[in-house]
Design an enzyme around this catalytic site. Structure first.
Site, PDB file in Angstrom:
ATOM      1  N   ALA A   1       3.662  -5.546   3.644  1.00  0.00           N
ATOM      2  CA  ALA A   1       2.479  -6.393   3.743  1.00  0.00           C
ATOM      3  C   ALA A   1       2.250  -7.011   2.376  1.00  0.00           C
ATOM      4  O   ALA A   1       2.697  -6.471   1.351  1.00  0.00           O
ATOM      5  CB  ALA A   1       1.282  -5.555   4.160  1.00  0.00           C
TER       6      ALA A   1
ATOM      7  N   GLU B   1       3.780   2.948   0.697  1.00  0.00           N
ATOM      8  CA  GLU B   1       2.348   2.705   0.532  1.00  0.00           C
ATOM      9  C   GLU B   1       1.684   3.736  -0.374  1.00  0.00           C
ATOM     10  O   GLU B   1       0.728   3.445  -1.086  1.00  0.00           O
ATOM     11  CB  GLU B   1       1.656   2.696   1.902  1.00  0.00           C
TER      12      GLU B   1
ATOM     13  N   GLY C   1       5.096  -2.521   5.547  1.00  0.00           N
ATOM     14  CA  GLY C   1       4.878  -3.306   6.762  1.00  0.00           C
ATOM     15  C   GLY C   1       6.156  -3.914   7.318  1.00  0.00           C
ATOM     16  O   GLY C   1       6.263  -4.123   8.530  1.00  0.00           O
TER      17      GLY C   1
ATOM     18  N   GLU D   1       7.593  -1.257   9.289  1.00  0.00           N
ATOM     19  CA  GLU D   1       6.754  -1.010  10.468  1.00  0.00           C
ATOM     20  C   GLU D   1       7.008  -2.062  11.549  1.00  0.00           C
ATOM     21  O   GLU D   1       7.090  -1.733  12.736  1.00  0.00           O
ATOM     22  CB  GLU D   1       5.279  -0.989  10.053  1.00  0.00           C
TER      23      GLU D   1
HETATM   24  C1  HXC Z   1       3.411  -9.263  -2.341  1.00  0.00           C
HETATM   25  C2  HXC Z   1       5.554  -9.066  -3.128  1.00  0.00           C
HETATM   26  C3  HXC Z   1       5.764  -7.913  -2.335  1.00  0.00           C
HETATM   27  C4  HXC Z   1       4.680  -7.470  -1.504  1.00  0.00           C
HETATM   28  C5  HXC Z   1       7.569  -8.301  -3.443  1.00  0.00           C
HETATM   29  N1  HXC Z   1       6.700  -9.269  -3.786  1.00  0.00           N
HETATM   30  N2  HXC Z   1       7.020  -7.464  -2.560  1.00  0.00           N
HETATM   31  N3  HXC Z   1       4.396  -9.725  -3.112  1.00  0.00           N
HETATM   32  N4  HXC Z   1       3.529  -8.179  -1.558  1.00  0.00           N
HETATM   33  N5  HXC Z   1       4.798  -6.422  -0.700  1.00  0.00           N
HETATM   34  C6  HXC Z   1       6.912 -10.373  -4.731  1.00  0.00           C
HETATM   35  C7  HXC Z   1       6.861  -9.916  -6.172  1.00  0.00           C
HETATM   36  O1  HXC Z   1       5.525  -9.792  -6.598  1.00  0.00           O
HETATM   37  C8  HXC Z   1       7.588 -11.037  -6.841  1.00  0.00           C
HETATM   38  O2  HXC Z   1       6.751 -12.166  -6.971  1.00  0.00           O
HETATM   39  C9  HXC Z   1       8.654 -11.390  -5.833  1.00  0.00           C
HETATM   40  O3  HXC Z   1       8.211 -10.907  -4.579  1.00  0.00           O
HETATM   41  C10 HXC Z   1       9.995 -10.748  -6.131  1.00  0.00           C
HETATM   42  O4  HXC Z   1       9.791  -9.356  -6.308  1.00  0.00           O
HETATM   43  P1  HXC Z   1      10.282  -8.540  -7.578  1.00  0.00           P
HETATM   44  O5  HXC Z   1       9.465  -7.323  -7.660  1.00  0.00           O
HETATM   45  O6  HXC Z   1      10.310  -9.428  -8.782  1.00  0.00           O
HETATM   46  O7  HXC Z   1      11.787  -8.229  -7.164  1.00  0.00           O
HETATM   47  P2  HXC Z   1      12.665  -6.940  -7.536  1.00  0.00           P
HETATM   48  O8  HXC Z   1      12.483  -6.583  -8.974  1.00  0.00           O
HETATM   49  O9  HXC Z   1      14.025  -7.230  -7.017  1.00  0.00           O
HETATM   50  O10 HXC Z   1      12.015  -5.733  -6.694  1.00  0.00           O
HETATM   51  C11 HXC Z   1      12.040  -5.757  -5.299  1.00  0.00           C
HETATM   52  C12 HXC Z   1      11.080  -4.690  -4.688  1.00  0.00           C
HETATM   53  C13 HXC Z   1       9.672  -4.853  -5.304  1.00  0.00           C
HETATM   54  C14 HXC Z   1      11.651  -3.278  -5.005  1.00  0.00           C
HETATM   55  C15 HXC Z   1      11.082  -4.873  -3.186  1.00  0.00           C
HETATM   56  O11 HXC Z   1       9.277  -6.198  -5.140  1.00  0.00           O
HETATM   57  C16 HXC Z   1       8.636  -4.009  -4.650  1.00  0.00           C
HETATM   58  O12 HXC Z   1       8.562  -2.800  -4.899  1.00  0.00           O
HETATM   59  N6  HXC Z   1       7.799  -4.604  -3.820  1.00  0.00           N
HETATM   60  C17 HXC Z   1       6.686  -3.917  -3.181  1.00  0.00           C
HETATM   61  C18 HXC Z   1       7.166  -3.032  -2.070  1.00  0.00           C
HETATM   62  C19 HXC Z   1       6.021  -2.326  -1.370  1.00  0.00           C
HETATM   63  O13 HXC Z   1       5.296  -1.514  -1.979  1.00  0.00           O
HETATM   64  N7  HXC Z   1       5.859  -2.606  -0.081  1.00  0.00           N
HETATM   65  C20 HXC Z   1       4.871  -1.965   0.750  1.00  0.00           C
HETATM   66  C21 HXC Z   1       3.612  -2.745   0.634  1.00  0.00           C
HETATM   67  S1  HXC Z   1       2.261  -1.905   1.410  1.00  0.00           S
HETATM   68  P3  HXC Z   1       6.338 -12.742  -8.412  1.00  0.00           P
HETATM   69  O14 HXC Z   1       5.501 -13.949  -8.075  1.00  0.00           O
HETATM   70  O15 HXC Z   1       5.596 -11.661  -9.091  1.00  0.00           O
HETATM   71  O16 HXC Z   1       7.643 -13.067  -9.072  1.00  0.00           O
HETATM   72  C22 HXC Z   1       2.397  -2.251   3.039  1.00  0.00           C
HETATM   73  C23 HXC Z   1       1.323  -1.755   3.971  1.00  0.00           C
HETATM   74  C24 HXC Z   1       0.003  -1.551   3.327  1.00  0.00           C
HETATM   75  O17 HXC Z   1       3.300  -2.864   3.486  1.00  0.00           O
HETATM   76  C25 HXC Z   1      -0.939  -2.678   3.599  1.00  0.00           C
HETATM   77  C26 HXC Z   1      -1.681  -3.175   2.412  1.00  0.00           C
HETATM   78  C27 HXC Z   1      -0.939  -4.221   1.610  1.00  0.00           C
END
Ligand code: HXC
Length: 257
Positions: free
Chosen positions: A65, A131, A108, A111
């Protein structure tokens, strides 16, 4: 129809939805989810479509998400809007839904993947429910669908640590249906989906309903549901055609009736 965050296309009897927000690794913002739901409704209503494929890019199916969109939310807002509840529409598609997953399927993204019926993963696929690392928990079915798919011990491991799992482990646990080389992912998904789409839609939709019933009910009720649905298929012309084609040693021509 024009979309901002997804692309759609039709290949044979298969409807394709490709998540297309590369700058955010296909992070699922509210607009993207509502576009997915709209596209699914369109394919669901189209009698020429027998199966839908949901995919992302080589790098990410979806990295979760959209954390940036969610960061400022309050509890009253999330409760009153029933935040994430609209995602349920993906699981409610009655036609079979195939996920073709390469790269990250996180939070997400994982999911939504688990709302699909057949999950084909590239060797590059990586799965996590991370999360817990950002102070929340899965909210679009993660704790429930993962536990049903792979059991308590592995679900606790993944949800409490937020660790990343590779495609081989996911296949071993039964989270995904098949793992293929990344270069073959889309062709494999199309072949699987087209194979499903050329069957009788009455069969495939009844099968989806019956399998999903297994997660909602007791064994005896589920078996009764299955048997009665099976009986009902003998009222279809596709049953007559399918069995006649077998006896006559020819390919069946199903007409969804
Ligand atoms: C918003 C995201 C994102 C996310 C990545 N990006 N995941 N933006 N929400 N879930 C964005 C980054 O901010 C970045 O934008 C761009 O995508 C590229 O990501 P990087 O981090 O620079 O790439 P990398 O170093 O290759 O790392 C990849 C990654 C990392 C390991 C996937 O991005 C990451 O850990 N993302 C979050 C994963 C996560 O926690 N997902 C679960 C979310 S919670 P910019 O503009 O900064 O360059 C969920 C449910 C809960 O899904 C509901 C509440 C949200």
């Amino acid at each position: 129809m024009a979309y901002d965050f997804i692309q759609t296309r039709v290949a044979g009897r298969v409807g394709w939805i490709t998540l297309d927000r590369p700058e955010a690794l296909n992070a699922l913002n509210a607009a993207m989810v509502s576009e997915i739901v709209r596209a699914l409704a369109g394919f669901g209503a189209d009698p020429d479509i027998g199966c839908v494929v949901l995919t992302g890019s080589d790098r990410a199916f979806a990295a979760g998400a959209d954390i940036k969109e969610a960061a400022g939310r309050s509890y009253p807002e999330t409760f009153l809007e029933n935040f994430l509840a609209s995602w349920d529409a993906i699981a409610h598609l009655r036609k079979p839904l195939v996920a073709a997953v390469a790269g990250y399927a996180l939070g997400g993204g994982c999911e939504i993947m688990m709302m699909c019926d057949v999950i084909i993963a590239a060797e590059t696929a990586r799965f996590a429910l991370p999360e817990v690392k950002i102070g929340v928990m899965p909210g679009a079915g993660g704790t429930q669908r993962l536990a049903r798919a792979i059991g308590k011990a592995k679900t606790m491991d993944l949800c409490l640590t937020g660790r990343m799992m590779d495609a081989a482990e996911a296949e071993r646990l039964g989270l995904v249906s098949r793992v293929v080389p990344a270069s073959e992912l889309l062709a494999e998904a199309q072949a699987v989906a087209e194979g499903i789409a050329t069957k009788s839609r009455i069969s495939t939709m009844a099968i989806k309903e019956a399998v999903n019933r297994a997660f909602e009910t007791s064994l005896s009720e589920g078996l009764l549901f299955e048997r009665r649905t099976f009986h009902a298929l003998f009222a279809t012309q596709d049953q007559k055609e399918g069995m006649a084609a077998f006896v006559e040693k020819r390919a069946p021509q199903f007409r969804d009736m």
